[in-house]
Design an enzyme around this catalytic site. Structure first.
Site, PDB file in Angstrom:
ATOM      1  N   ASP A   1      45.989  60.407  35.167  1.00 16.63           N
ATOM      2  CA  ASP A   1      44.790  59.937  35.381  1.00 16.63           C
ATOM      3  C   ASP A   1      43.884  60.241  34.087  1.00 16.63           C
ATOM      4  O   ASP A   1      42.806  59.271  34.142  1.00 16.63           O
ATOM      5  CB  ASP A   1      43.938  60.833  36.365  1.00 16.63           C
ATOM      6  CG  ASP A   1      44.861  61.300  37.642  1.00 16.63           C
ATOM      7  OD1 ASP A   1      46.009  61.472  37.322  1.00 16.63           O
ATOM      8  OD2 ASP A   1      44.598  61.489  38.973  1.00 16.63           O
TER       9      ASP A   1
ATOM     10  N   ASP B   1      37.593  64.184  34.357  1.00 16.79           N
ATOM     11  CA  ASP B   1      36.847  63.014  34.918  1.00 16.79           C
ATOM     12  C   ASP B   1      35.573  62.542  34.773  1.00 16.79           C
ATOM     13  O   ASP B   1      34.937  61.354  35.107  1.00 16.79           O
ATOM     14  CB  ASP B   1      36.986  63.175  36.485  1.00 16.79           C
ATOM     15  CG  ASP B   1      38.602  62.799  37.032  1.00 16.79           C
ATOM     16  OD1 ASP B   1      39.195  61.925  36.432  1.00 16.79           O
ATOM     17  OD2 ASP B   1      38.757  63.689  37.956  1.00 16.79           O
TER      18      ASP B   1
HETATM   19  N1  GLY Z   1      42.085  60.925  39.940  1.00 17.11           N
HETATM   20  C1  GLY Z   1      42.381  61.259  41.135  1.00 17.11           C
HETATM   21  C2  GLY Z   1      43.189  60.194  42.011  1.00 17.11           C
HETATM   22  O1  GLY Z   1      43.668  59.277  41.293  1.00 17.11           O
HETATM   23  O2  GLY Z   1      43.457  60.733  43.122  1.00 17.11           O
END
Ligand code: GLY
Length: 394
Positions: free
Chosen positions: A174, A107
């Protein structure tokens, strides 16, 4: 006085100008300004029952960059230095992430595109550029040659066998949003590794996470030693074979972004396929139910953040296509935005600290029906795209 990059500040609303969106954007900027004295240097994490914010703890949280993104968008819309100063005042927190290898997961793209690439692109801030390049190198190092994917999560703590088993060999949808940092770093430096890893990860995502029918798995596991593909599974969705709506939206926005960065027609086709299926899955609803396997009859929580990311992705896709197809995605994006304005808009509620109600962070862990900082960021991005803005930080 900041140096401003003109494409960020001179863009006028486009042909699809909609008064409701223009007014909502103005309220978003004013809400952001109003909460600044209360948030101080803290970064919103999740909303409480009375629509105030709980904040990220010290250290790393995957959501810590979204408020910076909201500040940069507010800066772009208003030109008021209060927003750029508030974003830059957070720089030390992001520096700390780069100085602690245990905090650096996939992330990092969300964090540094929105915190640092933004400052470089909008204001030519050189420190921000260096920081963003360093974060791109961290993301690059998460690539697993066997299997050709960026590993998502960290095996926290050397003795946590269960977490290590869970995290290693796993990719997730994600990550598609994090690839923009790599494409940017390639464009900035010419270093081919950045491009190659982004393209390989996108290809593995298209092969294993996007199903034949355009729905998606949340995660996919590989044998970490050999890279042999094992199975698709969910983590935040309803079931392994269901379709988690925020995951679907990460794919839609992510593949559209990959196409915007590279012109690779495979990514355009994948974004189209995911958008087409999303339209079918949403049926007559305007705000997505949190998992498309569930009936959207009001008996299950909706996820406004999935709606906001979907809308932003659709406007991006519309800008990359032509004629009737572009009109179709634009119409669908406007429908999503009108749904959010009708059912979830908090900017007309004076007591609320955020912008959007009814986000679903992680329903299976009891986290639903709250404000979410990523819902807020993408709501603003979507409203701006709907108004013809094209310069963002991805
Ligand atoms: N990237 C984590 C979520 O979308 O909850």
């Amino acid at each position: 006085m900041d140096t401003r990059t003109s494409s960020y500040f001179d863009s006028e609303a486009g042909p699809g100008n909609d008064d409701a969106f223009a007014q909502a954007l103005q309220r978003c900027v004013e809400r952001t300004r109003a909460v600044l004295p209360r948030t101080g240097l803290r970064n919103p994490r999740v909303g409480t029952a009375n629509n105030s914010w709980e904040y990220c703890p010290h250290g790393f949280d995957w959501v810590m960059g979204f408020f910076s993104g909201q500040l940069w968008l507010s800066s772009q819309l208003s030109g008021d230095p209060v927003f750029s100063e508030a974003a830059r005042a957070r720089r030390g927190q992001f520096r700390a992430v780069l100085e602690n290898r245990r905090w650096q997961d996939h992330d990092i793209g969300f964090l540094f595109s929105l915190h640092a690439v933004a400052d470089w692109k909008m204001y030519a801030n050189h420190d921000a550029r260096e920081m963003a390049l360093e974060s791109a190198r961290c993301l690059l190092s998460r690539f697993r040659e066997e299997g050709a994917y960026i590993q998502a999560w960290l095996p926290h703590g050397p003795h946590d066998r269960e977490q290590a088993r869970f995290a290693s060999g796993r990719m997730i949808v994600d990550t598609m949003q994090n690839l923009a940092l790599l494409y940017w770093a390639h464009a900035e430096t010419g270093r081919r590794d950045f491009l190659e890893v982004a393209e390989l990860h996108a290809a593995t995502t298209a092969r294993h996470l996007v199903r034949e029918d355009g729905t998606s798995f949340h995660t996919f596991s590989f044998d970490p030693a050999t890279g042999e593909p094992l199975r698709g599974e969910t983590h935040q969705g309803y079931a392994h074979d269901s379709c988690w709506s925020r995951g679907q939206s990460w794919l839609l926005h992510g593949f559209a972004q990959c196409y915007a960065a590279t012109g690779n027609p495979l990514w355009l086709d994948t974004a189209r396929k995911v958008a087409d299926t999303t339209e079918k899955l949403m049926g007559t609803t305007d705000v997505p139910v949190w998992d498309y396997a569930l009936p959207a009859d009001g008996s299950h929580p909706v996820d406004s953040s999935a709606g906001a990311v979907t809308a932003a992705g659709l406007f991006l896709l519309a800008s990359l296509t032509e004629g009737e197809e572009a009109e179709r995605w634009d119409r669908f994006g406007r429908r999503c935005l009108h749904g959010l304005l009708r059912d979830c808009d908090l900017t007309t509620e004076p007591q609320a600290e955020g912008l959007l109600a009814h986000g679903a962070a992680f329903v299976n862990s009891g986290k639903s029906d709250s404000m979410l900082p990523y819902g807020d960021y993408y709501f603003m991005e979507a409203l701006m795209r709907a108004q013809g803005h094209t310069a963002f930080f991805w």
